[in-house]
Write a protein that holds these residues in place. Sequence first.
Motif, PDB file in Angstrom:
ATOM      1  N   MET A   1       0.832  -1.205   0.000  1.00  0.00           N
ATOM      2  CA  MET A   1       0.000   0.000   0.000  1.00  0.00           C
ATOM      3  C   MET A   1       0.867   1.256   0.000  1.00  0.00           C
ATOM      4  O   MET A   1       0.522   2.236  -0.634  1.00  0.00           O
ATOM      5  CB  MET A   1      -0.933  -0.054   1.215  1.00  0.00           C
ATOM      6  N   ASN A   2       1.971   1.186   0.727  1.00  0.00           N
ATOM      7  CA  ASN A   2       2.837   2.348   0.843  1.00  0.00           C
ATOM      8  C   ASN A   2       3.479   2.707  -0.498  1.00  0.00           C
ATOM      9  O   ASN A   2       3.604   3.878  -0.837  1.00  0.00           O
ATOM     10  CB  ASN A   2       3.914   2.085   1.905  1.00  0.00           C
ATOM     11  N   THR A   3       3.898   1.705  -1.273  1.00  0.00           N
ATOM     12  CA  THR A   3       4.532   1.993  -2.559  1.00  0.00           C
ATOM     13  C   THR A   3       3.539   2.542  -3.570  1.00  0.00           C
ATOM     14  O   THR A   3       3.882   3.374  -4.397  1.00  0.00           O
ATOM     15  CB  THR A   3       5.199   0.719  -3.121  1.00  0.00           C
ATOM     16  N   ILE A   4       2.305   2.091  -3.517  1.00  0.00           N
ATOM     17  CA  ILE A   4       1.285   2.611  -4.426  1.00  0.00           C
ATOM     18  C   ILE A   4       1.023   4.085  -4.125  1.00  0.00           C
ATOM     19  O   ILE A   4       0.919   4.912  -5.043  1.00  0.00           O
ATOM     20  CB  ILE A   4      -0.018   1.783  -4.316  1.00  0.00           C
ATOM     21  N   MET A   5       0.945   4.429  -2.847  1.00  0.00           N
ATOM     22  CA  MET A   5       0.718   5.824  -2.455  1.00  0.00           C
ATOM     23  C   MET A   5       1.913   6.690  -2.860  1.00  0.00           C
ATOM     24  O   MET A   5       1.740   7.791  -3.376  1.00  0.00           O
ATOM     25  CB  MET A   5       0.496   5.906  -0.942  1.00  0.00           C
ATOM     26  N   ARG A   6       3.132   6.177  -2.652  1.00  0.00           N
ATOM     27  CA  ARG A   6       4.328   6.935  -2.999  1.00  0.00           C
ATOM     28  C   ARG A   6       4.406   7.162  -4.503  1.00  0.00           C
ATOM     29  O   ARG A   6       4.720   8.262  -4.963  1.00  0.00           O
ATOM     30  CB  ARG A   6       5.573   6.189  -2.513  1.00  0.00           C
ATOM     31  N   LYS A   7       4.114   6.142  -5.299  1.00  0.00           N
ATOM     32  CA  LYS A   7       4.139   6.289  -6.755  1.00  0.00           C
ATOM     33  C   LYS A   7       3.087   7.282  -7.231  1.00  0.00           C
ATOM     34  O   LYS A   7       3.319   8.066  -8.155  1.00  0.00           O
ATOM     35  CB  LYS A   7       3.937   4.940  -7.422  1.00  0.00           C
ATOM     36  N   SER A   8       1.919   7.268  -6.598  1.00  0.00           N
ATOM     37  CA  SER A   8       0.863   8.208  -6.981  1.00  0.00           C
ATOM     38  C   SER A   8       1.282   9.641  -6.680  1.00  0.00           C
ATOM     39  O   SER A   8       1.103  10.534  -7.512  1.00  0.00           O
ATOM     40  CB  SER A   8      -0.426   7.886  -6.235  1.00  0.00           C
ATOM     41  N   ILE A   9       1.837   9.843  -5.490  1.00  0.00           N
ATOM     42  CA  ILE A   9       2.251  11.196  -5.101  1.00  0.00           C
ATOM     43  C   ILE A   9       3.387  11.684  -5.991  1.00  0.00           C
ATOM     44  O   ILE A   9       3.381  12.836  -6.458  1.00  0.00           O
ATOM     45  CB  ILE A   9       2.639  11.222  -3.613  1.00  0.00           C
ATOM     46  N   LEU A  10       4.370  10.802  -6.263  1.00  0.00           N
ATOM     47  CA  LEU A  10       5.476  11.201  -7.135  1.00  0.00           C
ATOM     48  C   LEU A  10       5.000  11.449  -8.567  1.00  0.00           C
ATOM     49  O   LEU A  10       5.515  12.339  -9.253  1.00  0.00           O
ATOM     50  CB  LEU A  10       6.570  10.133  -7.110  1.00  0.00           C
ATOM     51  N   GLY A  11       4.026  10.701  -9.020  1.00  0.00           N
ATOM     52  CA  GLY A  11       3.486  10.930 -10.365  1.00  0.00           C
ATOM     53  C   GLY A  11       2.782  12.267 -10.468  1.00  0.00           C
ATOM     54  O   GLY A  11       2.945  13.003 -11.443  1.00  0.00           O
ATOM     55  N   ILE A  12       1.991  12.597  -9.461  1.00  0.00           N
ATOM     56  CA  ILE A  12       1.299  13.892  -9.455  1.00  0.00           C
ATOM     57  C   ILE A  12       2.305  15.037  -9.356  1.00  0.00           C
ATOM     58  O   ILE A  12       2.188  16.052 -10.044  1.00  0.00           O
ATOM     59  CB  ILE A  12       0.267  13.943  -8.307  1.00  0.00           C
ATOM     60  N   ALA A  13       3.331  14.865  -8.510  1.00  0.00           N
ATOM     61  CA  ALA A  13       4.361  15.900  -8.378  1.00  0.00           C
ATOM     62  C   ALA A  13       5.123  16.063  -9.688  1.00  0.00           C
ATOM     63  O   ALA A  13       5.457  17.177 -10.090  1.00  0.00           O
ATOM     64  CB  ALA A  13       5.318  15.550  -7.244  1.00  0.00           C
ATOM     65  N   GLY A  14       5.396  14.958 -10.379  1.00  0.00           N
ATOM     66  CA  GLY A  14       6.081  15.026 -11.669  1.00  0.00           C
ATOM     67  C   GLY A  14       5.260  15.753 -12.714  1.00  0.00           C
ATOM     68  O   GLY A  14       5.776  16.548 -13.496  1.00  0.00           O
TER      69      GLY A  14
END
Length: 73
Positions: free
Chosen positions: A1-14
């Motif tokens: 769950m943590n990696t999915i949230m991190r990837k989502s946040i990094l994708g939005i930030a990108g």
Amino acid sequence: MNTIMRKSILGIAGLAFAGGIAGGPIAAHAATPAVDAKPVAVVQSDKKPAVDTAKLIPHGTQGTQSHIALDDE
């Protein structure tokens, strides 16, 4: 769950960063006001101010200036 949230946040930030890179110069260019191009008078004086070498070189010179002899080569 943590990696999915991190990837989502990094994708939005990108995406936000890429949008800022692409849209920033366009928005900055559109926001600049028009330049007022009125001529400006320039006053020149024949009087030169006195130069105080003690202020320009407060600690004195530190030695001789280096020199490199240049030839055709």
